[in-house]
Scaffold this motif. Sequence first.
Motif, PDB file in Angstrom:
ATOM      1  N   PHE A 161       0.846  -1.231   0.049  1.00 23.63           N
ATOM      2  CA  PHE A 161      -0.031   0.107   0.027  1.00 23.63           C
ATOM      3  C   PHE A 161       1.051   1.409   0.056  1.00 23.63           C
ATOM      4  O   PHE A 161       0.543   2.237   0.358  1.00 23.63           O
ATOM      5  N   PHE A 219       2.611  -0.905   7.435  1.00 23.43           N
ATOM      6  CA  PHE A 219       1.611  -2.034   7.418  1.00 23.43           C
ATOM      7  C   PHE A 219       2.302  -3.354   7.684  1.00 23.43           C
ATOM      8  O   PHE A 219       1.555  -4.033   8.307  1.00 23.43           O
ATOM      9  N   ALA A 236      -1.079   3.854   4.517  1.00 22.26           N
ATOM     10  CA  ALA A 236      -2.360   3.124   4.402  1.00 22.26           C
ATOM     11  C   ALA A 236      -3.380   3.221   5.420  1.00 22.26           C
ATOM     12  O   ALA A 236      -3.249   2.339   6.296  1.00 22.26           O
ATOM     13  N   PRO A 270      -6.027   0.090   5.729  1.00 22.72           N
ATOM     14  CA  PRO A 270      -5.555  -1.458   6.338  1.00 22.72           C
ATOM     15  C   PRO A 270      -4.852  -1.263   7.595  1.00 22.72           C
ATOM     16  O   PRO A 270      -4.940  -2.259   8.386  1.00 22.72           O
ATOM     17  N   ASN A 271      -4.459  -0.130   7.926  1.00 22.88           N
ATOM     18  CA  ASN A 271      -3.536  -0.299   9.215  1.00 22.88           C
ATOM     19  C   ASN A 271      -4.812   0.114  10.274  1.00 22.88           C
ATOM     20  O   ASN A 271      -4.458  -0.644  11.386  1.00 22.88           O
ATOM     21  N   ILE A 300      -7.520  -1.330  10.274  1.00 20.12           N
ATOM     22  CA  ILE A 300      -8.183  -2.565  10.133  1.00 20.12           C
ATOM     23  C   ILE A 300      -7.325  -3.713  11.029  1.00 20.12           C
ATOM     24  O   ILE A 300      -8.050  -4.440  11.783  1.00 20.12           O
TER      25      ILE A 300
END
Length: 220
Positions: A87, A92, A179, A182-183, A185
Amino acid sequence: MNILAILFTVIFSYLFGSLNSAIIVCRLWKKQDIRDYGSKNAGLTNVLRVYGKGPALATLLCDLAKGVIAVVVCRLLVHKVMGVEFFGDPHFIGYLAGLFVMLGHCFPVFYGFHGGKGVLLAATTLLAIDPLTCLCALVVFAVLLAITKYVSVGSIFASIAYPTFTFILQNFVYKDNYAVIPNTIMGVLICILIISLHHANIKRLMNGTENKFGQKKKEA
């Protein structure tokens, strides 16, 4: 190469997290198996009761170091050796390593999938990934502990602060094309893991039987 990087991070972090510091320290220090003494539990409290402050401190430091080592090793190998970045964000892979080292610590494959709750480990992984977010979560823990006197309440709200401040800081403060989703999450998954492992504490809080910080353990 991307799949290899993910597989390495997941497998290494989980297996490394599965190592039990209490058992390793006592074998090296005392040449004994902590599971044969005291409460027979391979945990920090039993090490302190059986062998004293020295081995207990070593056990604590080893547990705390697991998070930092997992994150640092995975980031170095994935980014520097494999040349992979997900990403467009160097952080990440640290979050992924943090999640799986915690899963290993909480559900260790070497010890019947029975481990700790991972709160301190979550703090050290976050410290290695994002020190400012870690500081914010620690402040939340300290404030809730001071107000309620319940360690479990501080831990639960600190776990909620983990993804919350990850999103806020990376989205509105850093602004370096992190990101964010995503991070965040990854942070939410870690939060869910910690809260789920505190189910017994939550039940005791609801029943009014949870022990406050510094209070002697109540009889069952």
